[in-house]
Write an enzyme that holds these catalytic residues in place. Structure first.
Site, PDB file in Angstrom:
ATOM      1  N   ASN A   1     -33.365 -19.805 -16.675  1.00  0.00           N
ATOM      2  CA  ASN A   1     -33.557 -20.313 -18.029  1.00  0.00           C
ATOM      3  C   ASN A   1     -34.343 -19.263 -18.815  1.00  0.00           C
ATOM      4  O   ASN A   1     -35.551 -19.133 -18.657  1.00  0.00           O
ATOM      5  CB  ASN A   1     -34.326 -21.641 -17.949  1.00  0.00           C
TER       6      ASN A   1
ATOM      7  N   ARG B   1     -28.913 -21.663 -17.959  1.00  0.00           N
ATOM      8  CA  ARG B   1     -29.053 -22.659 -19.016  1.00  0.00           C
ATOM      9  C   ARG B   1     -28.791 -21.969 -20.352  1.00  0.00           C
ATOM     10  O   ARG B   1     -29.462 -20.993 -20.704  1.00  0.00           O
ATOM     11  CB  ARG B   1     -30.465 -23.232 -19.013  1.00  0.00           C
TER      12      ARG B   1
ATOM     13  N   HIS C   1     -30.894 -30.979 -25.142  1.00  0.00           N
ATOM     14  CA  HIS C   1     -31.385 -31.657 -23.922  1.00  0.00           C
ATOM     15  C   HIS C   1     -30.238 -32.366 -23.189  1.00  0.00           C
ATOM     16  O   HIS C   1     -30.462 -33.323 -22.447  1.00  0.00           O
ATOM     17  CB  HIS C   1     -32.444 -32.744 -24.248  1.00  0.00           C
TER      18      HIS C   1
ATOM     19  N   ARG D   1     -42.854 -30.271 -33.920  1.00  0.00           N
ATOM     20  CA  ARG D   1     -41.745 -30.353 -34.883  1.00  0.00           C
ATOM     21  C   ARG D   1     -41.801 -31.687 -35.632  1.00  0.00           C
ATOM     22  O   ARG D   1     -42.114 -32.716 -35.037  1.00  0.00           O
ATOM     23  CB  ARG D   1     -40.393 -30.261 -34.169  1.00  0.00           C
TER      24      ARG D   1
ATOM     25  N   GLY E   1     -42.574 -39.136 -21.625  1.00  0.00           N
ATOM     26  CA  GLY E   1     -41.807 -40.284 -21.136  1.00  0.00           C
ATOM     27  C   GLY E   1     -42.127 -40.622 -19.690  1.00  0.00           C
ATOM     28  O   GLY E   1     -42.169 -41.792 -19.307  1.00  0.00           O
TER      29      GLY E   1
ATOM     30  N   GLU F   1     -33.669 -30.927 -14.807  1.00  0.00           N
ATOM     31  CA  GLU F   1     -32.606 -30.142 -15.426  1.00  0.00           C
ATOM     32  C   GLU F   1     -32.115 -29.030 -14.499  1.00  0.00           C
ATOM     33  O   GLU F   1     -30.937 -28.723 -14.460  1.00  0.00           O
ATOM     34  CB  GLU F   1     -33.094 -29.570 -16.760  1.00  0.00           C
TER      35      GLU F   1
END
Ligand code: AMP
Length: 400
Positions: free
Chosen positions: A10, A94, A183, A244, A337, A388
């Protein structure tokens, strides 16, 4: 099941994260991070499974040097985990933006590289770095098969009414301005896992995945297909994130340019890097660990920020429940989360109309897949740690 080692890469503009994963056991054999590539103070962190974490301070002029260093370390006689590069059977990259060309992962060929390059406009900070990573690996491992796994691909099943913006249609035709979403690997992994945990067919479910990390997005998955997601042309749209802004009235940009004497680029920089949770808390922190502590101490800035964050998530859950005409299961994943029970409780407090009841004992468990709703809860709620890298490794193995 094939038994090969897959190197998952990545690449960011100045960083490179990697994991070597065995496809059969799905264990991480080694992982690490190269930072400050091309700038002073280059550093590599390397953790072999069961071994000691090692930090090496070394300059890396470019990504090719960084990949070289990663491969040398993985094959090192003392701290390495494989004897030679022959023991790395494939590389999974990725890639952030696949535009409309890629609705699934693909084996990397020269044509694929050209098509990814075509999407550079859509992700100017990410795609060029991803391509540098691909080229560096191809140079050093010319015979090893490589796959590109796109952040956008999972969302390509969205219907037109979900991906079009209410602007002149020719902007879509001429510039491909539309919702893409990001995502995707995480939304796909977590939603599939939810179906597995429920012992239900993926295609029979209506699932909402809340990926709440420093970057945050939410998606609606109906009968096995993503039908909507909150990030847009870029990752700036949707939820309130670490730094953001998420959704706002586009006219705010011109208003701020005039008031602050700044250019559009400067304001966009504020919206990307100084807004969200960091901005809303008056510059206090973008990290939910700090926020939660302050919230519990009664700090008004932390309270307004956490409330606004949770409200935005709940608002999207409502929208996506409408989009799917119902919802069977809601999943929480990523840094916040997975690790912040308070945020999950705050989101759930808006969702009584879905018959949701949280089991607060289960809600306190960390680091594993947990059903956090009570048996009576009409809609199930899960915490599912995302992975991921494993999803990229699986996709890569499936392709080669
Ligand atoms: P991610 O981008 O998925 O790595 O998520 C990073 C964010 O997750 C951090 O900025 C924190 O806000 C949050 N986070 C990570 N660990 C914890 C924790 N133990 N408790 C609360 N929040 C956490």
């Amino acid at each position: 099941m094939k038994d090969i080692n897959v190197l998952v890469i990545n690449c960011g503009s100045s960083s490179l994260k990697f994991q070597l994963i065995n496809s059969k056991s799905e264990e991480v054999i080694a992982k690490g991070l190269c930072e400050r590539i091309g700038i002073e103070g280059g550093k590599m962190t390397y953790s072999p499974a069961g071994g000691e974490k090692k930090e090496t301070v070394t300059p890396m002029k470019n990504h090719t040097q960084a990949v070289g260093l990663v491969l040398d370390t993985l094959t090192d006689a003392e701290i390495g985990v494989v004897k030679s590069l022959d023991e790395i059977g494939a590389v999974g990259h990725r890639i952030v933006h696949g535009g409309e060309d890629f609705a699934s992962s693909t084996i990397i060929t020269q044509e694929v590289i050209k098509a990814i390059e075509k999407c550079n406009d859509l992700a100017p900070l990410h795609n060029p770095a991803n391509l540098i990573g691909i080229r560096a690996c191809m140079e050093l491992m010319p015979k090893t098969p490589m796959a590109a796994v796109f952040d956008t691909a999972f969302h390509q099943t969205m219907p037109e009414e979900a991906y079009l913006y209410g602007i002149p249609y020719r902007y879509y035709e001429d510039y491909k301005i539309r919702r893409y979403g990001f995502h995707g690997t995480s939304h796909s992994y977590v939603s599939h896992r939810a179906a597995e945990l429920l012992k239900r067919e993926y295609e029979d479910l209506k699932i909402i995945v809340c990926h709440l990390g420093n970057g945050a997005s939410i998606s609606a998955i109906k009968n096995g297909r993503c039908v909507d997601t909150s990030m847009g042309l870029t990752p700036l749209e949707g939820l309130i994130m670490g730094t953001r802004s998420g959704d706002l009235d586009p006219a705010i940009i011109e208003f701020l340019c005039n008031k602050e004497g700044k250019s559009v680029n400067e304001i966009l920089n504020v919206l990307n890097k100084e807004s969200g949770v960091l901005g809303l808390s008056g510059g206090f922190s973008s990290d939910f660990r700090d926020l939660e502590k302050a919230y519990r101490a009664g700090d008004p800035a932390a309270i307004r920020t956490m409330k606004a964050f949770a409200y935005r998530v709940a608002k999207y859950v409502g929208a996506y429940t409408a989009a799917m005409n119902g919802v069977d299961v809601i999943c929480f994943t990523a840094g916040i989360g997975e690790n912040n029970p308070l945020t999950r409780t705050m989101v759930a407090s808006h969702l009584g109309y879905l018959g949701i009841e949280l089991d607060e004992e289960a809600n306190a468990i960390r680091g594993e897949d947990v059903l956090i709703s009570t048996p009576e809860s009409r809609t199930k709620v899960f915490v599912i740690p995302t992975n991921e890298e494993l999803a990229i490794a699986r996709e890569t193995v499936a392709l080669i």
